[in-house]
Design a protein around this motif. Structure first.
Motif, short mmCIF file in Angstrom:
data_model
loop_
_atom_site.label_atom_id
_atom_site.label_comp_id
_atom_site.label_asym_id
_atom_site.label_seq_id
_atom_site.Cartn_x
_atom_site.Cartn_y
_atom_site.Cartn_z
N ASP A 170 0.70 -1.34 0.03
CA ASP A 170 -0.03 0.10 0.26
C ASP A 170 1.38 1.01 0.02
O ASP A 170 0.53 2.49 -0.03
N THR A 171 1.92 0.82 -0.08
CA THR A 171 2.41 2.37 0.34
C THR A 171 2.79 3.14 -1.50
O THR A 171 3.30 2.36 -2.35
N ALA A 172 2.86 4.40 -1.60
CA ALA A 172 2.83 4.58 -2.92
C ALA A 172 3.86 5.02 -3.70
O ALA A 172 5.19 5.99 -2.57
N ILE A 173 4.06 5.04 -4.40
CA ILE A 173 5.58 5.88 -5.36
C ILE A 173 5.15 6.73 -6.06
O ILE A 173 4.27 7.31 -6.61
N LEU A 174 5.48 7.81 -5.75
CA LEU A 174 4.98 9.52 -6.43
C LEU A 174 6.82 9.68 -6.73
O LEU A 174 7.57 9.84 -6.81
N ALA A 175 7.05 9.40 -8.71
CA ALA A 175 8.17 9.32 -9.86
C ALA A 175 8.10 10.62 -9.96
O ALA A 175 7.24 11.60 -10.90
N TYR A 176 9.77 11.15 -9.99
CA TYR A 176 10.28 12.21 -10.59
C TYR A 176 10.52 11.92 -11.68
O TYR A 176 11.44 11.01 -11.57
N ALA A 177 9.43 11.99 -12.47
CA ALA A 177 9.47 11.25 -14.04
C ALA A 177 10.04 12.26 -14.83
O ALA A 177 11.16 10.92 -16.05
N ALA A 178 9.95 13.37 -15.18
CA ALA A 178 10.57 14.05 -16.30
C ALA A 178 11.51 15.31 -15.53
O ALA A 178 10.47 15.96 -15.14
N LYS A 179 12.21 14.59 -14.67
CA LYS A 179 13.12 15.94 -14.13
C LYS A 179 14.75 16.00 -15.50
O LYS A 179 15.27 15.76 -15.74
N TYR A 204 21.86 11.57 -16.37
CA TYR A 204 20.37 10.71 -16.21
C TYR A 204 19.49 11.94 -16.15
O TYR A 204 17.71 11.52 -16.14
N GLN A 205 19.46 13.13 -16.27
CA GLN A 205 18.49 13.44 -16.11
C GLN A 205 17.93 14.46 -17.10
O GLN A 205 19.05 14.12 -18.62
N MET A 206 17.31 15.18 -17.46
CA MET A 206 17.31 15.47 -19.18
C MET A 206 17.18 16.61 -19.47
O MET A 206 17.73 17.36 -18.81
N ASP A 207 17.23 16.57 -20.72
CA ASP A 207 18.20 17.77 -22.26
C ASP A 207 16.99 18.73 -21.53
O ASP A 207 15.39 18.55 -22.07
N VAL A 222 5.02 4.92 -15.50
CA VAL A 222 3.50 4.38 -15.83
C VAL A 222 3.65 3.10 -15.20
O VAL A 222 2.87 2.15 -14.65
N ALA A 223 3.83 2.59 -16.80
CA ALA A 223 3.95 1.10 -16.80
C ALA A 223 4.62 0.66 -15.75
O ALA A 223 4.85 -1.12 -15.36
N GLU A 224 5.84 0.83 -14.66
CA GLU A 224 6.63 0.36 -14.00
C GLU A 224 6.09 0.17 -12.78
O GLU A 224 6.50 -0.39 -11.80
N GLY A 225 4.77 1.13 -12.44
CA GLY A 225 3.86 1.26 -11.35
C GLY A 225 3.47 2.44 -10.79
O GLY A 225 3.87 2.58 -9.45
N ALA A 226 4.11 3.57 -11.12
CA ALA A 226 3.80 4.80 -10.38
C ALA A 226 2.33 5.11 -10.24
O ALA A 226 1.38 4.75 -11.30
N ASP A 227 1.94 5.68 -9.19
CA ASP A 227 0.93 6.24 -8.72
C ASP A 227 0.73 7.07 -8.67
O ASP A 227 -0.86 8.39 -9.46
N MET A 228 1.31 8.26 -8.90
CA MET A 228 1.45 9.67 -8.80
C MET A 228 3.55 10.10 -9.83
O MET A 228 4.21 9.50 -9.85
N VAL A 229 2.79 11.11 -11.10
CA VAL A 229 4.54 11.05 -11.32
C VAL A 229 4.32 12.37 -11.46
O VAL A 229 3.62 13.69 -11.35
N MET A 230 5.95 13.09 -11.45
CA MET A 230 6.07 14.50 -10.94
C MET A 230 6.81 15.27 -12.91
O MET A 230 7.72 14.41 -13.18
N VAL A 231 6.49 16.90 -12.57
CA VAL A 231 7.44 17.30 -14.03
C VAL A 231 8.23 17.97 -12.43
O VAL A 231 7.70 18.70 -11.48
N LYS A 232 9.21 18.57 -13.08
CA LYS A 232 10.31 19.50 -12.45
C LYS A 232 11.06 19.70 -13.16
O LYS A 232 12.38 19.60 -13.97
N PRO A 233 11.89 21.07 -13.49
CA PRO A 233 11.20 22.18 -12.52
C PRO A 233 10.02 22.24 -12.58
O PRO A 233 8.99 21.40 -13.88
N ALA A 234 9.22 23.28 -12.42
CA ALA A 234 8.12 23.89 -12.62
C ALA A 234 7.46 24.98 -13.98
O ALA A 234 7.05 24.23 -15.23
#
Ligand code: PBG
Ligand code: ZN
Length: 306
Positions: A170-179, A204-207, A222-234
């Motif tokens: 039940d522990t959720a994952i908030l993935a820093y998906a697009a950092k 390892y970080q994005m261009d 998402v395919a790997e099981g992220a419950d929530m995704v993050m974009v960073k910076p804003a």
């Protein structure tokens, strides 16, 4: 059309081992590296203001090549999570930032390997094993959400299976998906003492020039099981945030990062902008662009106004 509420906010906090008093972070006015005691006080105040979630970063007294304090049961983050969980119960979601850069003596987000050429680089797959240990240690200490921020390939799948195997389904994952590899993390590196000692994080970080790639990164998480995704910076990536929310419809977070906070604070201190007004405008814009959660150092300033 759009509304900003205190229930949308996530407050990042820093706890440091081995200090007697909280240390102000000069490039982030109003923020400190906390002691365990001052952290508990700050967390309780944020909870009292109606901020529903806290994101915790730790700075250990001793760093090593592997970053072993990140998963030590008596590591500073684990101690802090246990204390906050006991203080706050179910009122507040505790999010553990999962990375190695605050814990390694070289400041990179993963383990290092030496290539045949003599060049040192981050060893993606060897790092995943350490991320698995950290996820379980944080969950055992009371984190309800784990937020992997190192941008290693396969990190979400690795953490998901480790949590499930340890009984934390039940522990959720908030993935820093697009950092993105961003200059806006400058003040954070003072706060978390995690600047790379050599090289940078562009491996390892994005261009910043890429947006389609962000959608591919999110799809993988998402395919790997992220419950929530993050974009960073804003702010500089609101187009990416919008596209991610439209494409996936998942609970989506935006991280309004340290440099974004510092720029508003610095201009406001000089009287060049109305700080409160700009703060609310910026946070509302992040909501308008599709963020369900706004991770921001302004949580404390904004919550009482909302
Ligand atoms: C490191 C990490 C960083 C931030 C959060 N986690 C810095 C970096 O990638 O160099 C930045 C947050 C901020 O600037 O507020 N994994
Ligand atoms: Zn890192």
């Amino acid at each position: 059309e759009h509304e900003l509420s205190r229930r949308d906010l996530v407050a990042p906090l820093f706890v440091k081992e081995g200090i007697a008093e909280p240390v102000p972070i000069s490039s982030m006015p109003g923020h400190h590296q906390h002691t365990l005691e001052s952290l508990r006080k700050e967390a309780a105040e944020l909870a009292g203001l109606g901020v529903p979630a806290l994101l915790l970063f730790g700075i250990p007294a001793h760093k090593d090549a592997e970053g072993s304090q990140a998963w030590a049961a008596e590591g500073i983050v684990q101690r802090a999570l246990r204390a906050m969980a006991a203080d706050l119960g179910d009122d507040v979601a505790l999010i553990g930032d999962l990375c190695l850069c605050e814990y390694t003596d070289h400041g990179h987000c993963g383990l290092l390997q030496q290539e045949a050429s003599g060049r040192r680089s981050v060893a993606n797959d060897a790092t995943l094993d350490r991320y698995r240990r950290i996820a379980v240690a944080q969950a055992e200490a009371g984190a309800g959400v784990i937020a992997p921020s190192g941008m290693m390939d396969g990190q979400v799948a690795a953490i998901r299976s480790a949590l499930d195997e340890a009984g934390f389904a039940d522990t959720a994952i908030l993935a820093y998906a697009a950092k993105y590899a961003s200059g806006l993390y400058g003040p954070f590196r003072e706060a978390a003492e995690g600047a790379p000692r050599f090289g940078d994080r562009t491996g390892y970080q994005m261009d910043p020039a890429n947006a389609d790639e962000a959608l591919r990164e999110v799809a993988l998480d998402v395919a790997e099981g992220a419950d929530m995704v993050m974009v960073k910076p804003a702010l500089a990536y609101l187009d990416v945030l919008w596209r991610v929310k439209q494409a996936f419809g998942l609970p989506t977070a935006a991280y309004h990062v340290s440099g974004e906070y510092a720029m508003v604070k610095a201009a406001a201190e000089r009287g060049w902008v109305d700080g409160e007004r700009v703060m609310l405008e910026v946070l509302t814009s992040i909501r308008r662009a599709g963020a369900d959660l706004v991770v921001t150092y302004f949580a404390r300033d904004a919550a009482p106004l909302l």
